[in-house]
Design a protein around this motif. Structure first.
Motif, PDB file in Angstrom:
ATOM      1  N   VAL A  45      43.555  40.286  33.331  1.00  0.00           N
ATOM      2  CA  VAL A  45      43.683  40.815  34.691  1.00  0.00           C
ATOM      3  C   VAL A  45      42.611  40.203  35.577  1.00  0.00           C
ATOM      4  O   VAL A  45      41.411  40.291  35.262  1.00  0.00           O
ATOM      5  N   ALA A  46      43.043  39.592  36.660  1.00  0.00           N
ATOM      6  CA  ALA A  46      42.108  39.056  37.645  1.00  0.00           C
ATOM      7  C   ALA A  46      41.850  40.154  38.683  1.00  0.00           C
ATOM      8  O   ALA A  46      42.674  40.390  39.568  1.00  0.00           O
ATOM      9  N   LEU A  47      40.752  40.850  38.535  1.00  0.00           N
ATOM     10  CA  LEU A  47      40.423  41.934  39.458  1.00  0.00           C
ATOM     11  C   LEU A  47      40.002  41.368  40.811  1.00  0.00           C
ATOM     12  O   LEU A  47      39.291  40.366  40.894  1.00  0.00           O
ATOM     13  N   THR A  48      40.425  42.017  41.845  1.00  0.00           N
ATOM     14  CA  THR A  48      40.121  41.569  43.203  1.00  0.00           C
ATOM     15  C   THR A  48      38.616  41.410  43.398  1.00  0.00           C
ATOM     16  O   THR A  48      37.843  42.321  43.111  1.00  0.00           O
ATOM     17  N   GLY A  49      38.216  40.243  43.850  1.00  0.00           N
ATOM     18  CA  GLY A  49      36.801  39.968  44.075  1.00  0.00           C
ATOM     19  C   GLY A  49      36.066  39.494  42.849  1.00  0.00           C
ATOM     20  O   GLY A  49      34.919  39.068  42.942  1.00  0.00           O
ATOM     21  N   LEU A  50      36.713  39.568  41.678  1.00  0.00           N
ATOM     22  CA  LEU A  50      36.071  39.160  40.420  1.00  0.00           C
ATOM     23  C   LEU A  50      36.974  38.177  39.693  1.00  0.00           C
ATOM     24  O   LEU A  50      37.465  38.430  38.597  1.00  0.00           O
TER      25      LEU A  50
END
Length: 509
Positions: free
Chosen positions: A34-39
């Motif tokens: 999962v590509a977390l928003t901002g990370l």
């Protein structure tokens, strides 16, 4: 087919899973990171706030995409901060999740922000002050990632190669403050999803310590035992996906299949390890109870030397019997009383790792009251620590008084564990040792000690060699943490006699 959805922790993104994901794929599993928003994911909307709900939505998007295809068994893996959006998403899709794996991560609770799980109190304060100082602007701001030498404040870097630590630092991203500050909101549905814990023993306690916590009555850990939650151990620090990706992949596959070690639930018919008989048959001695201390008295009017035995912990406030009545403490106290020395047991208030200040004050107060007793020789006192009481040793190593003839410690924790967040506190015996002068220290070392505690002992001994401290080590062959009630072997009995002899020789000499 099993599909793992992997969610990384603070400051990191999908890149940290590269090697672990490759191993899982080679073993026939599917993987989504999962590509977390901002990370490592998309950026937030201009002027918008990225918070925990944003990251919950990121995880939900991946779950929904996977769940749309039939025949998928979804295993959610949350590392560090990543467990918070994992739990939040699983709570809303409980019926589609086969298992949640807490990878060296805590147990998030409804209404509690992720910041509360950060072990370092100073770090929590810094983040809170940063947010408060910036008002609305800062609440939507970011926390800079750690410098290369700052990662240990977020978890042990044990096992990381220089290249891995360089990569972790180079690819780190700022953490949106809202993700740490926004409380997690749960309906309770996630409680029905099976969970597994993976403990990184270079960063915190392993299964054996958790079992001790069950036995002494820790309510949170007892709940895990009652629920039959399985656990795995990895002998590494806080970033196993970088330090041992192959072992982590193997562990995740076993976890998905429901494997792992289950804690033994509390049972009135089972005597917990810490309440089993002392390994020596020690005769009863006269005992006097006053406040939080018990005195086991030798024959004759005195004054006699005294040994104050300090229990470990943390011990839940409601534990019964209290530590001063545990067989290990009473056994040692009776043993020394039979040899002409007052044995003292006490209860102190180490109920959580944040309680070392008050526990240390309890111990100091008890020692002074013992010294004031006319039956005690106030100029010949030793203090003997056990297990989690070890960090309090630091106070007695720092400019020790002349009447303190010896400090002893059995299977002690001699530096704050990384998961405690106390690295900057005074309760750090390794750092205090150079101020001990020629104070004798008797260290009883269990051969089968857990990796995280053993590391603190080795660090202490290395410092002793460096500064020339007066340390005598007594090894317990095949002994475990708490060997006095766990391992009634001839070797363990001999070690007890040697340790008591070493302490009394310094008291009477």
């Amino acid at each position: 087919m099993t599909i793992f959805i992997l969610v990384a922790g603070a400051f990191t993104g999908p890149h940290v899973w590269r090697d672990t994901a490759a191993r899982l794929t080679a073993d026939g599993a599917e993987v989504r990171t999962v590509a977390l928003t901002g990370l490592g994911g998309r950026h937030g909307e201009p002027g918008g706030t990225v918070d925990l709900e944003t990251h919950v939505a990121d995880v939900l998007a991946v779950i929904d995409a996977v769940a749309a295809e039939a025949g998928r068994e979804i295993v959610l893996v949350g590392h560090d901060y990543g467990i918070h959006p994992v739990i939040g998403a699983a709570d809303r899709r409980a019926g589609t999740i086969a298992r949640i794996v807490h990878l060296d991560a805590g147990m998030p609770r409804d209404g509690v922000p992720a910041l509360a799980a950060v072990p370092d109190q100073r770090l929590r304060d810094e983040v809170a002050e940063r947010a408060a100082g910036g008002g609305e602007r800062e609440a939507g701001g970011e926390l800079p990632p750690p410098a290369r030498d700052g990662w240990s404040r977020w978890g042990s870097t044990a096992g990381l190669s220089d290249a891995a630590l360089d990569g972790l630092t180079a690819l780190a991203a700022p953490q949106p403050l809202g993700t740490l500050l926004q409380p997690l909101r749960l309906t309770g549905a996630v409680a029905e999803v099976p969970v597994t814990g993976v403990l990184c023993t270079g960063n915190g306690p392993g299964v054996e310590v958790l079992q001790i916590l069950v036995d002494v009555g820790d309510p949170a850990v007892r709940a895990l035992a009652d629920a039959k939650v399985p656990f795995f151990e990895l002998p590494t620090g806080h970033w196993p996906m970088l330090s041992c990706p192959a072992a982590l992949a193997e562990t995740l596959i076993e976890a998905a299949a429901g494997g792992g070690h289950r804690l033994t639930a509390a049972d009135a018919a089972r005597t917990p390890a810490h309440l089993r008989p002392f390994l020596l048959d020690v005769p009863e001695r006269p005992r006097e109870r006053a406040g939080n201390t018990d005195l086991y008295l030798p024959d004759g009017p005195g004054p006699h030397p005294a040994v104050v035995f300090v229990h470990g912990g943390p011990v839940p406030a409601g534990a019964r019997p209290t530590p001063r009545d545990w067989p290990t403490l009473t056994g040692y106290a009776r043993l020394v009383a039979g040899q002409g020395v007052v044995g003292v047991t006490l209860d102190h208030r180490l109920h959580a790792v944040t309680d070392y200040e008050v526990a240390a004050a309890d111990v100091a107060d008890a020692v002074e009251r013992v010294r004031a007793d006319p039956r005690v020789d106030a100029d010949r006192v030793a203090v003997w620590f056990f297990s989690g009481g070890g960090p309090i040793v630091a106070d007695w190593l720092t400019n020790p008084p002349a009447w303190l003839r010896c400090v002893a410690a059995n299977y002690p924790i001699l530096a704050p564990l990384p998961s405690w967040g106390l690295g900057g506190s005074r309760f750090h015996p390794v750092r205090a040792l150079s101020r001990a002068g020629r104070l004798p220290v008797v260290l009883v070392r269990a051969e089968r000690e857990s990796a995280d505690i053993a590391a603190t002992v080795e660090e202490f001994l290395a410092e002793a060699a460096r500064c020339g401290a007066n340390v005598e080590v007594i090894d317990v062959p095949e002994g475990r943490h708490g060997f006095e009630t766990l391992d009634p072997t001839d070797g363990a009995r001999e070690a007890v006699h040697r340790a008591v002899g070493a302490v009394l020789a310094r008291l009477k000499g």
